[in-house]
Write a protein that holds these residues in place. Sequence first.
Motif, PDB file in Angstrom:
ATOM      1  N   VAL A  94       1.260  -1.373  -0.094  1.00 44.61           N
ATOM      2  CA  VAL A  94       0.325  -0.306   0.132  1.00 44.61           C
ATOM      3  C   VAL A  94       0.891   1.632  -0.171  1.00 44.61           C
ATOM      4  CG1 VAL A  94      -1.923   1.101   1.025  1.00 44.61           C
ATOM      5  CG2 VAL A  94      -1.530  -1.172   1.362  1.00 44.61           C
ATOM      6  N   GLY A  95       0.427   2.405  -0.944  1.00 42.01           N
ATOM      7  CA  GLY A  95       1.732   3.274  -0.965  1.00 42.01           C
ATOM      8  C   GLY A  95       0.125   4.723  -0.301  1.00 42.01           C
ATOM      9  N   GLY A  96       1.057   5.522  -0.420  1.00 40.42           N
ATOM     10  CA  GLY A  96       0.099   6.743  -0.743  1.00 40.42           C
ATOM     11  C   GLY A  96       0.740   8.482  -1.398  1.00 40.42           C
ATOM     12  N   TYR A  97      -0.706   8.556  -2.103  1.00 36.56           N
ATOM     13  CA  TYR A  97       0.734  10.486  -2.546  1.00 36.56           C
ATOM     14  C   TYR A  97      -0.670  11.558  -2.520  1.00 36.56           C
ATOM     15  CZ  TYR A  97      -3.442   9.462  -5.560  1.00 36.56           C
ATOM     16  OH  TYR A  97      -4.959  10.098  -6.676  1.00 36.56           O
ATOM     17  N   SER A  98       0.655  12.343  -2.761  1.00 37.65           N
ATOM     18  CA  SER A  98      -0.235  13.721  -2.289  1.00 37.65           C
ATOM     19  C   SER A  98      -0.705  15.053  -3.483  1.00 37.65           C
ATOM     20  CB  SER A  98      -0.163  15.000  -1.123  1.00 37.65           C
ATOM     21  OG  SER A  98      -0.938  16.037  -1.076  1.00 37.65           O
ATOM     22  N   GLU A  99      -1.085  15.004  -4.419  1.00 36.55           N
ATOM     23  CA  GLU A  99      -0.898  15.878  -6.052  1.00 36.55           C
ATOM     24  C   GLU A  99      -0.663  17.292  -5.254  1.00 36.55           C
ATOM     25  OE1 GLU A  99      -5.341  16.298  -5.705  1.00 36.55           O
ATOM     26  OE2 GLU A  99      -3.548  14.698  -5.154  1.00 36.55           O
ATOM     27  N   GLY A 100      -0.192  18.304  -6.399  1.00 32.58           N
ATOM     28  CA  GLY A 100       0.074  19.693  -6.640  1.00 32.58           C
ATOM     29  C   GLY A 100       1.088  20.215  -7.631  1.00 32.58           C
ATOM     30  N   VAL A 116       3.783  15.567  -7.918  1.00 30.79           N
ATOM     31  CA  VAL A 116       2.922  14.430  -6.565  1.00 30.79           C
ATOM     32  C   VAL A 116       4.195  13.925  -6.236  1.00 30.79           C
ATOM     33  CG1 VAL A 116       3.408  12.373  -8.084  1.00 30.79           C
ATOM     34  CG2 VAL A 116       1.671  12.562  -6.228  1.00 30.79           C
ATOM     35  N   VAL A 117       4.123  14.416  -4.858  1.00 29.26           N
ATOM     36  CA  VAL A 117       5.027  13.057  -3.144  1.00 29.26           C
ATOM     37  C   VAL A 117       4.365  11.999  -3.351  1.00 29.26           C
ATOM     38  CG1 VAL A 117       5.618  15.730  -2.691  1.00 29.26           C
ATOM     39  CG2 VAL A 117       3.986  14.691  -1.497  1.00 29.26           C
ATOM     40  N   VAL A 118       5.324  11.504  -3.328  1.00 30.53           N
ATOM     41  CA  VAL A 118       4.737   9.452  -3.040  1.00 30.53           C
ATOM     42  C   VAL A 118       5.295   9.220  -2.082  1.00 30.53           C
ATOM     43  CG1 VAL A 118       4.521   9.260  -5.633  1.00 30.53           C
ATOM     44  CG2 VAL A 118       6.376   9.136  -4.609  1.00 30.53           C
ATOM     45  N   SER A 152       8.464  13.132 -16.241  1.00 32.74           N
ATOM     46  CA  SER A 152       7.559  12.197 -16.925  1.00 32.74           C
ATOM     47  C   SER A 152       8.320  12.151 -18.096  1.00 32.74           C
ATOM     48  CB  SER A 152       6.380  12.672 -17.310  1.00 32.74           C
ATOM     49  OG  SER A 152       6.781  14.086 -18.151  1.00 32.74           O
ATOM     50  N   ALA A 153       7.949  11.138 -18.771  1.00 35.01           N
ATOM     51  CA  ALA A 153       8.584  11.005 -20.463  1.00 35.01           C
ATOM     52  C   ALA A 153       8.395  12.465 -21.249  1.00 35.01           C
ATOM     53  CB  ALA A 153       8.343   9.894 -21.710  1.00 35.01           C
ATOM     54  N   GLY A 154       7.067  12.851 -21.267  1.00 33.19           N
ATOM     55  CA  GLY A 154       6.830  14.088 -21.845  1.00 33.19           C
ATOM     56  C   GLY A 154       8.326  14.981 -21.080  1.00 33.19           C
ATOM     57  N   THR A 155       8.151  15.375 -19.887  1.00 33.57           N
ATOM     58  CA  THR A 155       8.903  15.961 -19.509  1.00 33.57           C
ATOM     59  C   THR A 155      10.462  16.320 -20.071  1.00 33.57           C
ATOM     60  OG1 THR A 155       7.516  16.971 -17.778  1.00 33.57           O
ATOM     61  CG2 THR A 155      10.197  17.715 -17.384  1.00 33.57           C
ATOM     62  N   TRP A 156      10.979  15.281 -19.850  1.00 36.45           N
ATOM     63  CA  TRP A 156      12.486  14.888 -20.434  1.00 36.45           C
ATOM     64  C   TRP A 156      12.173  15.075 -21.779  1.00 36.45           C
ATOM     65  CZ3 TRP A 156      14.019   9.279 -22.519  1.00 36.45           C
ATOM     66  CH2 TRP A 156      15.145   9.871 -23.609  1.00 36.45           C
ATOM     67  N   ARG A 157      11.035  14.564 -22.804  1.00 41.80           N
ATOM     68  CA  ARG A 157      11.489  15.269 -24.219  1.00 41.80           C
ATOM     69  C   ARG A 157      11.218  16.798 -23.916  1.00 41.80           C
ATOM     70  NH1 ARG A 157       8.722  10.324 -24.498  1.00 41.80           N
ATOM     71  NH2 ARG A 157       6.750  11.462 -25.409  1.00 41.80           N
ATOM     72  N   HIS A 158      10.487  17.070 -23.432  1.00 42.43           N
ATOM     73  CA  HIS A 158      10.075  18.930 -23.913  1.00 42.43           C
ATOM     74  C   HIS A 158      10.879  19.983 -23.308  1.00 42.43           C
ATOM     75  CE1 HIS A 158       7.792  22.566 -22.741  1.00 42.43           C
ATOM     76  NE2 HIS A 158       7.254  22.005 -23.585  1.00 42.43           N
ATOM     77  N   ASP A 192      -4.348   9.981 -12.994  1.00 40.14           N
ATOM     78  CA  ASP A 192      -4.682  10.848 -14.420  1.00 40.14           C
ATOM     79  C   ASP A 192      -4.602  12.461 -13.293  1.00 40.14           C
ATOM     80  OD1 ASP A 192      -6.384  11.051 -16.907  1.00 40.14           O
ATOM     81  OD2 ASP A 192      -8.159  12.245 -15.938  1.00 40.14           O
ATOM     82  N   GLU A 193      -3.769  12.343 -13.216  1.00 45.32           N
ATOM     83  CA  GLU A 193      -3.252  14.041 -12.680  1.00 45.32           C
ATOM     84  C   GLU A 193      -2.562  14.856 -13.696  1.00 45.32           C
ATOM     85  OE1 GLU A 193      -4.860  15.370 -10.285  1.00 45.32           O
ATOM     86  OE2 GLU A 193      -5.432  13.562  -8.738  1.00 45.32           O
ATOM     87  N   ARG A 194      -2.112  13.804 -14.900  1.00 50.60           N
ATOM     88  CA  ARG A 194      -1.213  14.393 -15.891  1.00 50.60           C
ATOM     89  C   ARG A 194       0.239  15.060 -15.098  1.00 50.60           C
ATOM     90  NH1 ARG A 194      -4.988  17.068 -20.344  1.00 50.60           N
ATOM     91  NH2 ARG A 194      -6.757  15.705 -19.916  1.00 50.60           N
ATOM     92  N   ILE A 195       0.528  14.159 -14.549  1.00 50.91           N
ATOM     93  CA  ILE A 195       1.729  14.513 -13.499  1.00 50.91           C
ATOM     94  C   ILE A 195       3.007  13.959 -14.125  1.00 50.91           C
ATOM     95  CG2 ILE A 195       3.551  13.334 -11.229  1.00 50.91           C
ATOM     96  CD1 ILE A 195       0.630  14.229 -11.217  1.00 50.91           C
TER      97      ILE A 195
END
Length: 826
Positions: A94-100, A116-118, A152-158, A192-195
Amino acid sequence: MQTLWHDVVYALRTLAKSPAYAAVTILTLALGIGANTAIFSVVNGVMLKPLSYPRADRLLFITSTFPALGFDRFWLSIPEWAEFKERNHTFQAVGGYSEGSVNLGVPERPRRVNSVVVTPDLMNVLGVGPIRGRLFADADAVPGAEDVAIVSAGTWRHDFGGDENLVGRVVQIDGAPTRIVGIMPPGYDIHDERIEVFLPLTIDPKTFPNNRGSHFIYLIGRLKDGVTFGQAQADVDSMIDQWRTLSGNKHAPSKQAAIVHMVQMEPMKTDMVGGISRALWVLQGAVGFVLLIACANLANLILARSESRQREFAIRSALGAGRFRLLRQFLTEGILLALVGGALGAAIGFGGLRALLAANPESIPRALEISLDWKVLAFAFVVSIVTGLVFGMAPLLHLREQEVTVVQKEGGQRATAGSARARVRSGLVMAEVALAVVLVVGAGLLMRSFQKLMTVDPGFHREHLVTFGVVLPGATYPKPESRVAFFDRLTGRLRELPGVTGVAAMSGLPPNRPVNANDTDFEGYTAQPGEPAENVDYYQTVTVDYLKTMGIPIVKGRGFEPADVVGAPVLLVNEALEKRFYTFRKQEAIGQRVNIFDGSGPKGNGSKPFMIVGVVRDVKQGGMSAKTGTELYFLNEQGPRAVGYAPGNMNVVVRSTLPEDSLVQAISEAVRAQDPSLPIVKLRTMDEVFADSAARPRFLAELLGIFAALALVLAAIGTYGILSYSVTERTKEIGIHMALGATRGSVLGMVLGQGMRLTIVGLFAGLAASFFLTRLLQAQLFNVKPTDPATLTGVAAFIAVIAFIACYVPAQRATRVDPMITLRES
């Protein structure tokens, strides 16, 4: 196969001789099949496609609920996560997260990105590994560990140009040097937070057991092999029965909702999709109506075309072609047209859908999962084949043995269609009108609901307001005094701009922001059974000019004043808070004290008294359709001295008579002048903020509105087509009537009456059907009933006018029939 090939070749030659018929048929099919393909791609991407994790059906989303406070879906605390993980018997992990969100200091320019912090084990729970580097380890989450991140892969490329050496590099995240340790695969996300940036949650084993009241993480658990949801629920229930005793703390999950809070869980995909499932299935049914209307139109068109091919049927029958052979030829033509129309429709439908989603990017969950995959293409293919078969069988009425025999005797000439075919065509038109009425009523309800939603009084004047966010990194602005000074300088500079009449900053931007639900000590108040608990939905920190700039009226007392910056701690409350905690005790909020936690005292749980000096009008914070929550207002400039705190994440609002475009450059320069490393977050007008807050109802209304308009156009064309064909078919009859003394007015009335009778029957049938079917939209409506009289009346009048126009054109043509020419040609 040879016979089939001959049928295909003959069908192509026949259609080539009637290009207008082929074009109209293909276009009609493209509209009907395209609409169905577009919605099915949404249904497939949102509800049918599995989540992109290994064995995603084993993932459960775990939250808390506070029924007494009205919070149906809330966070858990770190101690609760640790105890849940330790005591359960049914989860592998079981893991937890908080988006921001964080400021990502890329070389070209800083950018505000979703983060997100996980807990260290969450990404292992999800079961997807990185394409470069590693996932987080337990050592990354201990106090004093090096700051690390995964992107993310998108951030890596963009943002980093796909640099193969990014792993191991140190970049600036929220002003702190942070080492990149991993890159996730394309499409990887959490709930679905688009992290774009993943960070480890620092957990201090010495202090976290005391933070039971700090709820800020959601949990995700992976069930053990062979464990069912029911078994997991029973395990959690068993844990809750003992939780308070084992924890030795009253602030622990319980089955007694009135005392504290409960734990709830459901499949992760179910939570992500939420309540949009019914709306999407309703839309799928609605576009099915569009396709039925298209088929009805085409059936009428083919019936009319078949009249002109009776000689062909007669000759082919005389040469030995049986009914089945002739029918197969028609089916071949129908399927060919349907396949071409389906291919065109799939392209048009999906392209239009992508444009709508681009305009409403956050309107539905899992929007990034919507694609033109093999399932969608297979759906379009099957729908095309079935549609081709359905409307391709329309000529059956012309292939009856007696019909062919009559045509042979008459030399292939017929003056009028049989009564059976006439009734069929009339029935198809009535069905088209009825289906169109249902769709237009549904669209009208959603549009009326959206209009009511957008005209709800938010509690302030949103006109001429421009807003943007600025987030001060803790590493760069560690002291609350420096954060207050920054926003003082920024608002002061913006206030000097020409045309600006007010500037302020606030921690939470209305009308739709997350609830923060803070336990609050109202002096002299002890909640008795049945009375509200001491918890406030929204804490709002604002600058001195906030009320004036936003146009929020003061109901009682006064607002913040410059003297309060150095005066005694004061705060404001909204009307809902006064009613909840004071009015029912027959007290006034003005002059009452509220003790606010400030971390003082030997155990760090001390508080400081604040006096309520004003009651302000309720402002929508949890959404335009939601009930207004309770709210406390703190003065930002007073924060460092009063409680040793000031937020670094603030929303700035500028009231100006100038258009937004003319302010963009000035705002950018003002922020850069204070700190060039800070990105400007979501610069937009307040009207755009409101539009974004209602993205989902707007998207649904737009979609159903488009389908309703399409259905109405097809129904109008169908009505026009049958009347136009009827006029052509009855030219001799009309000529004889006019030769015998019938006036143009009587001919006009005759044809109009024929069309309007069909319309009225279809209209009443559609209204009756909509009375029941529109109840499926109940959950999507705001302040509008499914049987709203104004909508039903307006739709009926509108469709009647459209139908009248569709009927009037062929009726007017009938009045121009020359009886002498008709009699000469008869």
